[in-house]
Enzyme design. Structure first.
Site, PDB file in Angstrom:
ATOM      1  CG  HIS A  30       1.844  -8.539   0.746  1.00  0.00           C
ATOM      2  ND1 HIS A  30       1.006  -9.564   1.126  1.00  0.00           N
ATOM      3  CD2 HIS A  30       1.704  -7.567   1.695  1.00  0.00           C
ATOM      4  CE1 HIS A  30       0.396  -9.234   2.259  1.00  0.00           C
ATOM      5  NE2 HIS A  30       0.807  -8.016   2.618  1.00  0.00           N
ATOM      6  CG  ASP A  37      -2.014  -0.974   1.203  1.00  0.00           C
ATOM      7  OD1 ASP A  37      -1.999  -1.856   0.331  1.00  0.00           O
ATOM      8  OD2 ASP A  37      -2.924  -0.868   2.055  1.00  0.00           O
ATOM      9  CB  SER A  73      10.224   2.386   4.976  1.00  0.00           C
ATOM     10  OG  SER A  73      11.567   2.180   4.585  1.00  0.00           O
TER      11      SER A  73
END
Length: 644
Positions: free
Chosen positions: A505, A449, A593
């Site tokens: 992911h 995201d 990050s």
């Protein structure tokens, strides 16, 4: 264009020494253009160009009528769609504000269709407070079977999508192209009809044709006048002019340049010309026309301080190339809603980052010990956020990002989290992030995201986004065992903000060949630092580089980059594991990050919408599992098989 003053120049007004004008008085055409320009307010995204007529769904007229709120205040409303935002005037002190403010939007078949309506209370000097919002699928609204063009919609609290705070009445209708042409003609007539009799004489009609910039039409003004004067009374009425323009639009358009902004029009592209002029005129029905030129609802809602900065031409708002290092507000494009949204960032932090990352002096301070200070600060903050006392910071964090964190997606209730960091690295419910083409390994997906930038080559990224002079793929990847595989490779940057879901992911299916830790600094990954020519964030920061071997994309490098306040990078998979795209790979502890994926040269065809936004230096807001691109190798093999 479109910014001309309505006041004559001094040379037009002042008499010469002999008492007569040195220049002839302004022509009718000049006065026409001045009047038109006086009425025109350009917008950030105007004009729109449609590639084909099939892209055009219509011109929607949306009116924000009134609202019923739970408290009394002075209210304003904003509507955002695509890269446009407009606002109403501010109402009186009441709990039932009335605006009757309208605006036209061009609807594209595959373009933005979800409009966000936001209502703000205006009791603050420099920044107003978002109280409620709703979303409207404009195409669905227009296609419903109903005689009424008006709907009453519930407004919801930004922090809770199931908590109503009021209601708003919205009218939405589609404008018939013929009616658009007639309205356009009426607007022209109202401006050039100097004696206000509702009709054009031959001389007035002639000056109007001259203003359209069509030399061919100018040579046959009398012929056109007679064609328009259907009843032969020697004047052209409003309806007669509208009919003439409508007929000529189908044969030979009379207008070569927009009478409002002066832009040359493509004669062969009748649709875009009509749309351009319709929006340029901003023709209303007597209601209050909304103010435009804003990018987001937050920008449009700002009070007198923003108006002052806008007037002085020092506004820090922009989209694209200037929105990184110079902007105090980061604007990104929401891929799902197809509109611009504003990323919240504290103003004091922005000033600090500019002082450090956008100056030689600031980076000089970094070299003399500030890097160690950042390291120590991040470690201390990490320990603090792992303490039981830190849990009390969760409500304030949720309030700050109340319209950007969806608690309904979170796997556990809030009382499950005993520390702030436990909440920060929260898991989501199964299915909260659907994986695009889950059974197809030749389709890569987004890894986090985040706000995404995508470039076919590292060279493109240096041109549009990364300004550090020493950035290179080799410098980014460090001492991995196969660096040559990624030379001239495709680069995708996923920047996570504090409010994001902080687990990352796998973008592809394959086997983890290696994970290499690279020590380094902890610079911020904010665009202010990434866009700094004095700093090399991605090649100097602490990071972990993984290499995934795949059947469809070759080797893929997955780089997890540490940043200020990020205490650690934790992996939930290890070397040798076989993984599926969409599987969890790890998480970042407290702070924002970045994940960077590097694909081998010519191995992936990235989605065009991501490339187009990145070429404008505009980040795209994406979620885990959204489609990223398709394997070039797999498609080449399939094409070869089909040929055989």
């Amino acid at each position: 264009m479109g910014h001309g003053t309505s006041k004559s120049t001094s040379s037009d007004e002042s008499p010469d020494a002999g008492g007569s004008n040195s220049n002839p008085p302004p022509s009718h055409r000049h006065r026409i253009k001045q009047k038109l320009q006086f009425h025109h307010r350009p917008t950030a995204s105007h004009p729109l160009t449609l590639n084909t007529h099939d892209d055009f769904a219509g011109i929607a007229l949306v009116t924000l009528l009134s609202a019923e709120m739970n408290i009394k205040d002075k209210w304003l409303a904003c509507i955002s769609i695509g890269e446009q935002t407009f606002r109403t005037h501010v109402s009186d002190q009441t709990n039932k504000p009335v605006w009757n403010s309208e605006k036209k939007f061009v609807l594209e078949t595959n373009g933005a269709r979800i409009a966000k309506v936001s209502v703000f209370e205006t009791n603050r000097l420099s920044k107003n407070n978002l109280v409620g919002y709703c979303e409207i699928d404009v195409l669905e609204f227009l296609s419903r079977v109903s005689d009424s063009k008006t709907s009453v919609l519930e407004l919801f609290d930004p922090s809770s999508s199931d908590k109503p705070v009021g209601k708003i009445s919205v009218s939405c209708s589609i404008e018939d192209p013929i009616e658009t042409e007639k309205s356009f003609a009426k607007r022209i007539l109202s401006i050039v009809d100097y004696d206000a009799d509702g009709k054009l004489s031959l001389s007035e009609f002639s000056e109007l044709i001259n203003a359209f910039g069509n030399q061919s039409a100018a040579k046959k003004k009398e012929e056109l006048f007679k064609a328009a004067d259907e009843n032969g009374d020697g004047v052209v009425s409003m309806d007669e002019l509208a009919t003439l323009l409508a007929l000529q639009q189908e044969k030979e358009p009379l207008i070569n340049c927009c009478p409002v902004c002066g832009e040359l029009l493509n004669i062969s592209d009748k649709l875009n010309s009509l749309i351009h002029m319709s929006l340029c005129f901003d023709e209303g029905t007597g209601n209050q026309v909304m103010t435009g030129g804003f990018l987001t609802d937050k920008q449009a809602s700002y009070g007198w301080m923003f108006k002052l900065s806008e007037w002085a031409h020092v506004s820090s708002y922009d989209v694209g190339l200037n929105s990184g290092s110079s902007a105090s507000h980061i604007v990104v494009y929401d891929r799902v809603k197809k509109r611009l949204v504003e990323e919240i960032i504290d103003g004091k932090i922005v000033l600090s980052m500019r002082a450090i990352y956008q100056s030689k002096v600031g980076l000089g301070i970094m070299d003399k010990g500030a890097k160690e200070i950042l390291q120590s600060l991040s470690e201390k903050q990490g320990k603090k956020m792992n303490s039981v006392e830190s849990a009390k910071n969760i409500p304030a964090f949720l309030e700050l990002f109340k319209d950007q964190i969806n608690l309904a997606e979170v796997k556990y209730p809030l009382d499950h989290f005993k520390t702030f960091n436990e909440f920060f690295i929260r898991e989501l419910k199964p299915g909260a992030r659907p994986i695009a083409c889950a059974e197809r390994d030749d389709v890569a997906v987004c890894a986090a995201d985040s706000r995404l930038m995508a470039f076919r080559t590292a060279e493109e990224s240096l041109r549009f986004w990364i300004k550090g002079k020493k950035f290179s793929i080799q410098g980014l990847l460090g001492n991995i065992s196969c660096p040559n595989a990624f030379i001239d490779g495709t680069l995708v940057i996923f920047r996570l903000a504090p409010q994001d879901y902080h687990r990352f992911h796998f973008p592809v299916s394959g086997t983890i060949e290696q994970i290499v830790d690279i020590p380094g600094s902890l610079y911020t990954v904010n665009p202010i630092a990434v866009n700094s020519k004095y700093c090399n964030v991605f090649t100097e920061n602490k990071r972990a580089v993984s290499v995934i071997s795949t059947a469809d994309f070759g080797k893929v490098a997955f780089v997890a980059v540490g940043a200020t306040m990020v205490g650690s990078i934790t992996f939930t998979k290890k070397t040798g594991d076989h993984v599926r795209k969409g599987d969890e790979f790890g998480y970042f502890s407290f702070g924002g990050s970045t994940v960077i994926c590097v694909f081998e040269k010519d191995s992936i065809a990235l989605d065009e919408d991501l490339l187009a936004k990145s070429a404008r230096s505009l980040e795209t807001l994406v979620s885990v599992g959204m489609q990223l691109g398709v394997s070039v190798k797999k498609h080449t093999e399939l094409s070869s098989l089909n040929i055989n």
